[in-house]
Design an enzyme around this catalytic site. Sequence first.
Site, PDB file in Angstrom:
ATOM      1  N   PHE A   1      36.179  37.216  40.347  1.00 38.59           N
ATOM      2  CA  PHE A   1      34.912  37.419  40.193  1.00 38.59           C
ATOM      3  C   PHE A   1      34.837  38.428  39.075  1.00 38.59           C
ATOM      4  O   PHE A   1      35.571  39.322  38.949  1.00 38.59           O
ATOM      5  CB  PHE A   1      34.139  37.950  41.300  1.00 38.59           C
ATOM      6  CG  PHE A   1      32.754  38.538  41.070  1.00 38.59           C
ATOM      7  CD1 PHE A   1      31.702  37.534  41.295  1.00 38.59           C
ATOM      8  CD2 PHE A   1      32.368  39.779  40.670  1.00 38.59           C
ATOM      9  CE1 PHE A   1      30.392  37.722  41.104  1.00 38.59           C
ATOM     10  CE2 PHE A   1      31.033  39.917  40.188  1.00 38.59           C
ATOM     11  CZ  PHE A   1      30.015  39.126  40.472  1.00 38.59           C
TER      12      PHE A   1
ATOM     13  N   ASP B   1      41.062  43.438  35.032  1.00 40.96           N
ATOM     14  CA  ASP B   1      39.685  43.726  35.649  1.00 40.96           C
ATOM     15  C   ASP B   1      39.827  44.604  36.556  1.00 40.96           C
ATOM     16  O   ASP B   1      39.898  44.165  37.720  1.00 40.96           O
ATOM     17  CB  ASP B   1      38.887  42.425  35.784  1.00 40.96           C
ATOM     18  CG  ASP B   1      37.601  42.813  36.053  1.00 40.96           C
ATOM     19  OD1 ASP B   1      37.052  43.959  36.175  1.00 40.96           O
ATOM     20  OD2 ASP B   1      36.583  41.900  36.194  1.00 40.96           O
TER      21      ASP B   1
ATOM     22  N   LYS C   1      31.437  50.073  37.180  1.00 40.38           N
ATOM     23  CA  LYS C   1      30.828  50.400  38.554  1.00 40.38           C
ATOM     24  C   LYS C   1      31.167  51.960  38.553  1.00 40.38           C
ATOM     25  O   LYS C   1      30.299  52.749  38.324  1.00 40.38           O
ATOM     26  CB  LYS C   1      31.756  49.583  39.536  1.00 40.38           C
ATOM     27  CG  LYS C   1      31.316  48.212  39.797  1.00 40.38           C
ATOM     28  CD  LYS C   1      31.561  47.368  40.939  1.00 40.38           C
ATOM     29  CE  LYS C   1      30.751  46.247  41.165  1.00 40.38           C
ATOM     30  NZ  LYS C   1      31.537  45.061  40.857  1.00 40.38           N
TER      31      LYS C   1
HETATM   32  C1  LIG Z   1      31.328  43.981  39.879  1.00 40.69           C
HETATM   33  C2  LIG Z   1      32.401  43.172  39.105  1.00 40.69           C
HETATM   34  C3  LIG Z   1      32.036  42.981  37.863  1.00 40.69           C
HETATM   35  C4  LIG Z   1      30.739  42.855  37.032  1.00 40.69           C
HETATM   36  O1  LIG Z   1      30.082  44.036  37.135  1.00 40.69           O
HETATM   37  P1  LIG Z   1      28.312  43.908  36.663  1.00 40.69           P
HETATM   38  O2  LIG Z   1      28.365  45.628  36.713  1.00 40.69           O
HETATM   39  O3  LIG Z   1      27.875  43.579  38.253  1.00 40.69           O
HETATM   40  O4  LIG Z   1      28.252  43.111  35.588  1.00 40.69           O
HETATM   41  C5  LIG Z   1      33.022  42.289  37.069  1.00 40.69           C
HETATM   42  N1  LIG Z   1      34.403  42.194  37.775  1.00 40.69           N
HETATM   43  C6  LIG Z   1      34.738  42.771  38.812  1.00 40.69           C
HETATM   44  C7  LIG Z   1      36.156  42.635  39.376  1.00 40.69           C
HETATM   45  C8  LIG Z   1      33.744  43.271  39.512  1.00 40.69           C
HETATM   46  O5  LIG Z   1      33.904  43.584  40.778  1.00 40.69           O
END
Ligand SMILES: *Cc1c(COP(=O)(O)O)cnc(C)c1O
Length: 408
Positions: free
Chosen positions: A143, A228, A257
Amino acid sequence: MTARPVGTSALAPNYHPLPVTLTTGEGAWVTDTGGRRYLDLLAGYSALSFGHRHPALVAAAHAQLDRLTLTSRAFDHELLEPFAQALVGLVGPLLTGRSHLVLPMNTGAEAVETAIKASRKWGYEVRGVPADRATVVVADGNFHGRTTTIVSFSSDPDARRGFGPFTPGFVSVPYGDARALAAAVDETTVAVLLEPVQGEQGVVVPPVDYLPAVRRVCDEAGVLLVADEIQSGLGRAGATLACERFDVRPDLVTLGKALGGGIVPVSAVVGRSDVLEVLTAGTHGSTFGGNPLACAVALAVVDLLTPGTLQARARTLGEHVGDRLAGLMDDGLLTGVRTIGLWAGIDIAPSVPGAPASGRELCERLLARGVLAKDTHGGTIRLAPPLTVDPADLDAALDHLETALTTP
Ligand SMILES: *Cc1c(COP(=O)(O)O)cnc(C)c1O
């Protein structure tokens, strides 16, 4: 304006929230419109890792609101360079290379897009990959956000269906399998993009030797390792970066986040200078990226993380949570438990008498008991309390979880 029938919503139905309307929040607690209090075990998918309205973060935001909130990158402001320096100070030592840069964006998906663009441009300009042939190797179950390019390499049918045509240039391999990953790397590969722990997938922690093996593959092939850490980073996994838990240094890292302290969206790519330098003036940007308010909050977030106390707290509290969840597993109330830091993925056992039929039903039962949690998919729930949660509150919530696993 056309009158809307009572009980219908003006919102597009792209979420299915639990039936609770929140009005206030403080620390790990929130209150709903009826005055009921709940312990928040979701913490905004880790965007609220420091709790709701952390006093230091709220103070930084208030002070900045009274000074300057937006310049756009057409002009400089006083906090942009200090923010970048502070973030490099916190994260740079955990990356490869000796010199590091920051590229500020807003949402997580934008940081991932930025990392993909930087990797591709670096691949063409530095590695000599033939024009428009660059590939990025990713993992099944990933994700990374919701843009059209990012859903192009999702393995979740709901995330993809109806959104094509998709962006080419991605190869997905099974997560946790370094051999499959090595086999997918070829002369067109510019980067491997992975979550060190797959959060949305249900806190899937890879085998301990996986990320070190991926690092070796990247080194041998001369490709970038992009971690990520939008959900796993900034303390959640019991370290500043989850990669630290595996003794691995990525070349680029995406953060988001928690970087915005639950107040404003702030994301960034931090990485090797020689890679991020390919994004010269005019090649990439964002109107809001690096704005003064965002920088003020993110600087305060970096301050919170600099002593390392919160990361250690996540580790200690997480071990306790892990022990208690392992107990529920031994009792047959769960079929799977995965934890790292203060972060857990649990799989319910629907065949147990009185058990909830789905993760959703378990979350509804928890809601009724004053605990907020959210299913990821099917029978899997992710627990990600604020790192600042009171241990006694956390234990009380785990008591509720234990009861809710067998009692409607
Ligand atoms: C939440 C998340 C995203 C996307 O972040 P948004 O601020 O919702 O665009 C990307 N990578 C990971 C691992 C995430 O948990």
